[in-house]
Design an enzyme around this catalytic site. Structure first.
Site, short mmCIF file in Angstrom:
data_model
loop_
_atom_site.label_atom_id
_atom_site.label_comp_id
_atom_site.label_asym_id
_atom_site.label_seq_id
_atom_site.Cartn_x
_atom_site.Cartn_y
_atom_site.Cartn_z
N ARG A 101 0.68 -1.36 -0.17
CA ARG A 101 0.19 0.00 -0.36
C ARG A 101 0.98 0.96 -0.82
O ARG A 101 1.38 1.49 0.95
CB ARG A 101 -0.87 -0.15 1.64
N HIS A 128 -7.27 1.06 -6.59
CA HIS A 128 -7.65 -0.42 -5.03
C HIS A 128 -7.60 -1.09 -6.02
O HIS A 128 -9.36 -1.54 -5.39
CB HIS A 128 -8.27 0.86 -4.16
N CYS A 264 -16.29 1.03 -0.11
CA CYS A 264 -15.27 0.62 0.69
C CYS A 264 -14.94 0.81 2.09
O CYS A 264 -13.80 -0.28 2.51
CB CYS A 264 -14.35 1.01 -0.47
N1 NVA Z 1 -10.05 6.16 -1.41
C1 NVA Z 1 -9.78 6.03 0.21
C2 NVA Z 1 -9.38 4.81 0.03
C3 NVA Z 1 -9.64 4.39 1.24
C4 NVA Z 1 -9.40 2.44 1.80
C5 NVA Z 1 -7.95 7.23 0.27
O1 NVA Z 1 -7.30 6.72 -0.53
O2 NVA Z 1 -7.82 7.11 2.09
N1 CP Z 2 -11.08 -0.45 2.60
C1 CP Z 2 -9.66 0.05 3.02
O1 CP Z 2 -8.68 -0.38 1.43
O2 CP Z 2 -9.66 -0.68 4.37
P1 CP Z 2 -8.26 0.18 5.00
O3 CP Z 2 -7.27 1.67 4.52
O4 CP Z 2 -8.69 -0.05 6.47
O5 CP Z 2 -7.49 -1.23 4.64
#
Ligand code: NVA
Ligand code: CP
Length: 318
Positions: A101, A128, A264
């Site tokens: 990530r 994602h 999500c």
């Molecule tokens: N769009 C959000 C998704 C979190 C799972 C982010 O990047 O923070």
């Molecule tokens: N939806 C998702 O990726 O959640 P987290 O940021 O908690 O991993």
């Protein structure tokens, strides 16, 4: 050539179906596949916070007979102290896969170019894709076929979730509508890639400004935070700009009467979605969160099968 999963269109429409079919099987029989028996280790690296991704990869890797090695960037030599490709070359001698990530998609590409083990995007600024596998497993469970369904994403069109919906939705033969303020439109090259995919699958892609137009008659309504990780400084401006894109009961009423609501998570309740919608009967967010586990296990099993010949740490010696 090692197969990686850095963006939703790294897999073909047939491969997406294959991974989702496998996820259904693994959900039914959770401990059936043990490709990591040994146990072998998978590195799971976080430059950004996470609950669902961390838990579902850790549990999933254990279910597959392996050991998850959770690495936080701050306590490692990543994050500007060592290049992604040098890190990749160190890791590939010891782990079966790298899950990361991060911020820039370019970092994932560098990591993938530097290694013979599969690299999985566990969220970047741009995409994602693991979340989309979980979302599609959820939609399949509730609606059957994906092809031909209309999905409307309302909010930040330049976000990882919106852009992944474009690519994954087009791959699945869905009609994807993204509604966002003009300055937050999806990247033009992502839209073009999604359009190309849609031509192959019979899906379609529409980028709109009007959230009501996007939601009209949709089978699925999706939103996500207006303030993605890394954008916290822009919160005040974003909250003002995105106000009209909130998914409330009136917005849901524009979609089909039995439309699903997906998010999500984590959600900023009262901003991109109201409590009545996220906690309401059309919301499938808990199935969606659980399905991260099953979908990612299927992805890993599939990647190991694809890469059986190239992955050094999965063999007895180097
Ligand atoms: N769009 C959000 C998704 C979190 C799972 C982010 O990047 O923070
Ligand atoms: N939806 C998702 O990726 O959640 P987290 O940021 O908690 O991993």
């Amino acid at each position: 050539m090692t197969r990686h999963f850095l963006r939703d269109d790294d897999i073909t429409p047939a491969e997406q179906r294959q991974i989702l079919d496998l996820a259904v099987q693994l959900k039914r029989d959770r401990f059936q596949a043990k490709p990591l028996a040994g146990p072998q280790t998978v590195a799971v690296i976080f430059d950004k916070s996470s609950t669902r991704t961390r838990v579902s990869f850790a549990v999933g890797i254990a279910d597959l007979g392996g050991v998850p090695l959770i690495i936080s960037t701050a306590s490692s030599q990543l994050g500007g102290k060592e290049t992604a490709s040098d890190t990749a070359r160190v890791l590939e001698r010891q782990v079966a896969a790298i899950v990361w990530r991060t911020y820039a998609q370019a970092g994932l590409e560098e990591m993938a170019a530097g290694t013979r083990v599969p690299v999985v995007n566990a969220l970047s600024d741009d995409f994602h894709p693991c979340q989309l596998l979980a979302d599609f497993l959820t939609i399949r469970e509730h609606r059957g076929e994906l092809a031909g369904l209309t999905v409307a994403f309302l909010g930040d069109g330049r976000s990882n979730m919106a852009q992944s919906y474009l690519l994954a939705g087009a791959t699945a033969g869905m009609h994807v509508r993204v509604a966002s303020p003009a300055q937050y439109s999806p990247d033009a090259s992502v839209v073009a890639d999604a359009e190309r995919r849609a031509l192959e699958t019979g899906g379609s892609v529409a980028v709109l400004a009007d959230p009501a137009e996007a939601a009209a008659g949709a089978d699925v309504i999706v939103t996500d935070t207006w303030v993605s990780m890394g954008k916290e400084d822009e919160k005040a401006a974003r909250v003002k700009t995105f106000g009209d894109y909130q998914v409330d009961a009136a917005m849901m009423a524009r979609a089909k009467v039995d439309a699903l609501f997906l998010h999500c998570l984590p959600a900023d309740r009262g901003y991109e979605v109201t409590a009545e919608v996220i906690d309401g009967p059309q919301s499938v967010i808990w199935d969606e969160a659980e399905n991260r586990l099953h979908a990612q296990k299927a992805l890993l099993v599939w990647l190991f099968e694809q890469n059986e010949q190239t992955a050094p740490a999965r063999k007895a010696g180097f």
